[in-house]
Design a protein around this motif. Structure first.
Motif, short mmCIF file in Angstrom:
data_model
loop_
_atom_site.label_atom_id
_atom_site.label_comp_id
_atom_site.label_asym_id
_atom_site.label_seq_id
_atom_site.Cartn_x
_atom_site.Cartn_y
_atom_site.Cartn_z
N LEU A 141 39.76 42.23 57.16
CA LEU A 141 39.46 41.00 56.45
C LEU A 141 40.66 40.06 56.38
CD1 LEU A 141 37.25 42.14 53.46
CD2 LEU A 141 36.61 40.65 55.31
N ARG A 142 41.83 40.63 56.28
CA ARG A 142 43.02 39.77 56.22
C ARG A 142 43.12 38.92 57.49
NH1 ARG A 142 47.35 39.25 53.02
NH2 ARG A 142 47.02 41.21 51.93
N ALA A 143 42.83 39.53 58.63
CA ALA A 143 42.89 38.78 59.89
C ALA A 143 41.86 37.65 59.90
CB ALA A 143 42.67 39.72 61.08
N ALA A 144 40.67 37.93 59.38
CA ALA A 144 39.64 36.88 59.31
C ALA A 144 40.08 35.76 58.39
CB ALA A 144 38.32 37.48 58.81
N LEU A 145 40.67 36.10 57.27
CA LEU A 145 41.16 35.08 56.34
C LEU A 145 42.22 34.22 57.02
CD1 LEU A 145 41.54 33.68 53.62
CD2 LEU A 145 43.00 35.60 52.93
N ALA A 175 43.23 40.64 43.10
CA ALA A 175 41.88 40.10 43.32
C ALA A 175 41.68 38.80 42.57
CB ALA A 175 40.82 41.12 42.90
N GLU A 176 42.23 38.71 41.37
CA GLU A 176 42.09 37.49 40.57
C GLU A 176 42.59 36.28 41.35
OE1 GLU A 176 43.75 35.38 36.48
OE2 GLU A 176 44.16 37.50 36.81
N ALA A 177 43.72 36.43 42.01
CA ALA A 177 44.30 35.31 42.76
C ALA A 177 43.37 34.87 43.90
CB ALA A 177 45.67 35.69 43.31
N TYR A 178 42.76 35.83 44.58
CA TYR A 178 41.84 35.49 45.67
C TYR A 178 40.57 34.84 45.13
CZ TYR A 178 44.79 38.08 48.91
OH TYR A 178 45.85 38.50 49.67
N TYR A 179 40.04 35.37 44.05
CA TYR A 179 38.85 34.77 43.45
C TYR A 179 39.13 33.36 42.96
CZ TYR A 179 36.43 39.32 43.35
OH TYR A 179 35.80 40.49 43.68
N GLN A 180 40.31 33.16 42.38
CA GLN A 180 40.67 31.83 41.89
C GLN A 180 40.78 30.85 43.06
OE1 GLN A 180 41.25 30.71 38.48
NE2 GLN A 180 40.87 28.87 39.68
N LYS A 181 41.37 31.29 44.15
CA LYS A 181 41.51 30.41 45.32
C LYS A 181 40.14 30.04 45.88
CE LYS A 181 43.82 28.20 48.39
NZ LYS A 181 44.47 26.95 48.03
N ALA A 182 39.23 31.02 45.97
CA ALA A 182 37.87 30.72 46.44
C ALA A 182 37.19 29.72 45.52
CB ALA A 182 37.05 32.01 46.53
N ALA A 211 36.85 29.85 52.00
CA ALA A 211 36.55 30.33 50.64
C ALA A 211 35.79 31.65 50.70
CB ALA A 211 35.74 29.29 49.87
N VAL A 212 34.88 31.79 51.66
CA VAL A 212 34.14 33.05 51.82
C VAL A 212 35.12 34.19 52.09
CG1 VAL A 212 32.52 34.31 53.32
CG2 VAL A 212 32.00 31.97 52.59
N SER A 213 36.10 33.95 52.92
CA SER A 213 37.08 34.99 53.23
C SER A 213 37.94 35.33 52.02
CB SER A 213 37.97 34.56 54.40
OG SER A 213 37.25 34.61 55.60
N TYR A 214 38.36 34.32 51.27
CA TYR A 214 39.11 34.60 50.05
C TYR A 214 38.29 35.45 49.09
CZ TYR A 214 43.17 31.54 50.78
OH TYR A 214 44.34 30.98 51.23
N PHE A 239 37.91 39.03 50.43
CA PHE A 239 39.17 39.78 50.29
C PHE A 239 39.38 40.14 48.82
CE2 PHE A 239 43.65 40.78 50.97
CZ PHE A 239 43.55 41.47 52.17
N GLY A 240 39.01 39.26 47.93
CA GLY A 240 39.11 39.58 46.50
C GLY A 240 38.26 40.77 46.13
N THR A 241 37.07 40.85 46.69
CA THR A 241 36.19 41.98 46.42
C THR A 241 36.78 43.28 46.95
OG1 THR A 241 34.24 40.57 46.41
CG2 THR A 241 33.87 42.91 46.81
N VAL A 242 37.35 43.23 48.14
CA VAL A 242 37.95 44.44 48.73
C VAL A 242 39.09 44.96 47.86
CG1 VAL A 242 39.30 45.30 50.68
CG2 VAL A 242 37.24 43.96 51.09
N VAL A 243 39.99 44.08 47.47
CA VAL A 243 41.13 44.56 46.68
C VAL A 243 40.69 44.94 45.27
CG1 VAL A 243 42.88 43.40 48.09
CG2 VAL A 243 41.98 42.24 46.08
N SER A 244 39.67 44.28 44.74
CA SER A 244 39.13 44.66 43.44
C SER A 244 38.55 46.07 43.50
CB SER A 244 38.07 43.66 42.98
OG SER A 244 37.54 44.03 41.74
N ASP A 245 37.81 46.37 44.57
CA ASP A 245 37.23 47.71 44.75
C ASP A 245 38.31 48.78 44.85
OD1 ASP A 245 34.70 46.62 44.65
OD2 ASP A 245 34.36 46.74 46.82
N GLN A 246 39.51 48.37 45.22
CA GLN A 246 40.64 49.30 45.30
C GLN A 246 41.39 49.38 43.97
OE1 GLN A 246 42.89 47.62 48.54
NE2 GLN A 246 41.53 48.47 50.10
#
Length: 86
Positions: free
Chosen positions: A1-5, A39-46, A20-23, A26-33
């Motif tokens: 996913l990082r490469a897609a972003l 994840a908050e930073a990625y969700y905020q960016k999206a 925004a979809v990629s952000y 990626f937020g969901t992936v890191v949140s699941d971890q």
């Protein structure tokens, strides 16, 4: 996913809906971890991109509000999450 972003950022630009979809993804992936602060930073960016590009009333923007609110709520930050859930 990082490469897609990174590819979407490079090819489409920072303020593109697909970026925004990629952000968000990626937020969901890191949140699941369990990496909720990251994840908050990625969700905020999206959310920021979607508000700018799609506007407040678009379903994608609402989804971003929900993702960010859920992240905050999970971390015990209910007071910050509540207005976003609304």
């Amino acid at each position: 996913l990082r490469a897609a972003l990174e590819a979407r950022r490079r090819v489409l630009g920072e303020d593109h809906p697909d970026t925004a979809v990629s952000y968000s993804g990626f937020g969901t992936v890191v949140s699941d971890q369990g990496r909720y602060a990251e994840a908050e930073a990625y969700y905020q960016k999206a959310l920021d991109i979607r508000r700018k590009v799609r506007g407040e009333d678009h379903p994608d923007t609402a989804r971003s509000y929900n993702n960010l609110a859920h992240n905050l709520d999970t971390r015990g930050r209910e007071a910050e999450a509540e207005p976003l859930f609304r």
